[in-house]
Design an enzyme around this catalytic site. Structure first.
Site, short mmCIF file in Angstrom:
data_model
loop_
_atom_site.label_atom_id
_atom_site.label_comp_id
_atom_site.label_asym_id
_atom_site.label_seq_id
_atom_site.Cartn_x
_atom_site.Cartn_y
_atom_site.Cartn_z
N LYS A 1 47.00 35.07 38.76
CA LYS A 1 46.73 36.49 38.58
C LYS A 1 47.88 37.23 37.88
CE LYS A 1 42.90 36.26 41.08
NZ LYS A 1 41.55 36.47 40.52
N ASN B 1 30.99 41.26 52.35
CA ASN B 1 31.79 40.35 53.18
C ASN B 1 32.20 41.05 54.46
OD1 ASN B 1 34.44 41.73 52.67
ND2 ASN B 1 33.98 41.08 50.56
N ILE C 1 40.11 42.70 39.23
CA ILE C 1 40.94 43.91 39.22
C ILE C 1 42.42 43.56 39.33
CG2 ILE C 1 41.33 46.14 40.33
CD1 ILE C 1 38.45 45.97 41.41
N ASP D 1 33.56 38.48 44.27
CA ASP D 1 33.80 37.77 43.01
C ASP D 1 32.61 37.86 42.07
OD1 ASP D 1 36.39 36.89 43.67
OD2 ASP D 1 35.57 35.27 44.89
#
Length: 409
Positions: free
Chosen positions: A354, A221, A318, A289
């Site tokens: 998350k 990215n 993570i 991802d």
């Protein structure tokens, strides 16, 4: 900000009127404001009005016989906790970048050893001129803090970037530039002062990851790693021991931190696990991802048999893994949400999903210029809600976040 001393250099532009509100706001927060007016600034605000609001003498002349016999410009520049230039005109920026010192304002800026924050303001064509952009890049590389400019209607009738940020946004940038309130020094040894993060260990992840397709191709990215590197440096400056786990970033890692270089998401997760325990974890990396499940062990060739079919598998999450640790979970886990739309809504949902304590949300749509750029606009999302921060340089974002981490710990 209570007790801080701000040396405010007011440049010559229509935006100078905003500094009157800024002075009042700074005084309300307990700061002492020492004003300096350029000759051009006196065309827009009067020394009398500035002096009345600041409650201080206005400094205007470099060649003041009494003051310069005592090296007054040196004393002015060294006594301040922060120098603020608002508005920072194209001329003032050019003088700063070129190291000129031909009047009181430019001499003060050359003579100081304290942090400097500028709030640019000028016509849109002046702002986008190559010379101004060169000067801006030089000032950034010199460590000058930069607030704005905003985009909008100009006094000249044009529209675009070049408006000085509003006083409330500049006030936020000043708070960030001053850094956290420092505790009284502890007598740890000769000339050694305690820092708010002294004795703390922080893990910072940064940069992109690269997931191989074959030995010469990969999926990645646009993350430059600039924000993560700035955060690591800011935490280091507050006394923290930093484990800096970085993917293949465009920027160099800061000095004075432990650098662990990785390529893939799986390597990054293993490095984070090896670095635990820690007091805080700042997960600023742009982790891919997905990975290619059927990555080739040799370079793929065009052989006329059609396009190769790539099979994808999920990479380890993570942030969720660190947030959910039963043992060795850092007291403060901070994630990042790089979004292209519905930034706050998506980041708020990510924080809940998350299980982290804070999410730093930022807009990375192409028009934002965040990826690979020098500035960032973030929203800090916590259990208390969403807190919008003004657009500022990534170094300023890092210092502000580091100060909040120190306060939380």
């Amino acid at each position: 900000m209570q007790g801080s001393r701000i040396l405010l250099i007011i440049g010559g532009g229509i935006a100078a009127y905003k500094t009157l509100t800024l002075i009042r706001d700074l005084k309300r927060e307990g700061a002492r404001v020492v004003p300096v007016l350029t000759r051009a600034a006196e065309e827009f605000v009067t020394p009398l009005s500035v002096a009345a609001l600041a409650g201080e003498e206005v400094h205007r002349d470099l060649f003041d016989l009494t003051r310069e016999a005592e090296m007054g410009h040196i004393q002015l520049s060294r006594d301040a906790d922060l120098l603020v230039v608002a508005p920072a005109t194209a001329d003032l920026m050019a003088k700063m970048a070129g190291g000129h010192a031909d009047d009181l304002a430019s001499t003060l800026l050359m003579a100081t050893d304290k942090p400097v924050l500028i709030a640019p303001a000028m016509n849109v064509r002046m702002w986008t001129h190559k010379a101004t952009q060169r000067n801006l890049a030089t000032l950034r590389s010199d460590g000058i803090l930069i607030a704005g400019p905003d985009e909008g209607d100009m006094a000249c009738g044009e529209f675009g970037p070049g408006r000085m940020v509003e006083p409330d946004a500049l006030l936020d940038a000043i708070r960030s530039g001053l850094g956290p309130a420092r505790p009284a020094p502890l007598r740890l040894g000769p000339d050694v002062a305690a820092k708010p993060m002294q004795g703390r260990h922080v893990i910072v992840t940064s940069g992109p990851t690269r997931e191989p397709i074959d030995p010469v191709r990969y999926i990645s990215n646009h993350s430059s790693g600039a924000q993560g590197a700035a955060i690591a440096a800011a935490l280091r400056d507050l006394g923290a021991r930093v484990s800096f786990i970085t993917g293949p970033a465009q920027v160099s890692p800061p000095e004075g931190v432990e650098v662990i270089a990785v390529q893939t998401a799986e390597e990054m997760r293993a490095a984070v696990e090896a670095a635990l325990p820690a007091d805080a974890a700042v997960m600023a990396a742009a982790v891919a991802d997905w990975k290619v499940a059927n990555a080739a062990d040799r370079k793929m060739k065009k052989n006329g048999s059609g396009m190769p079919v790539l099979e994808f598998a999920e990479n380890p999450d993570i942030l969720a893994w660190v947030s959910g640790l039963a043992q060795d979970r850092p007291a403060l886990v901070i994630g990042f949400a790089a979004e292209t739309h519905d930034v706050v809504a998506n980041a708020t949902a990510k924080r809940a999903r998350k299980g982290c304590d804070w999410i730093v949300a930022n807009d990375v749509s192409p028009e934002s210029g965040t990826f690979g750029g020098a500035e960032n606009t973030v929203t800090l999302i916590s259990a208390d809600g969403a807190e919008d921060w003004p657009r500022m340089g990534k170094d300023a974002v890092a210092r502000r976040l580091a100060a909040r981490i120190a306060e939380a710990l």
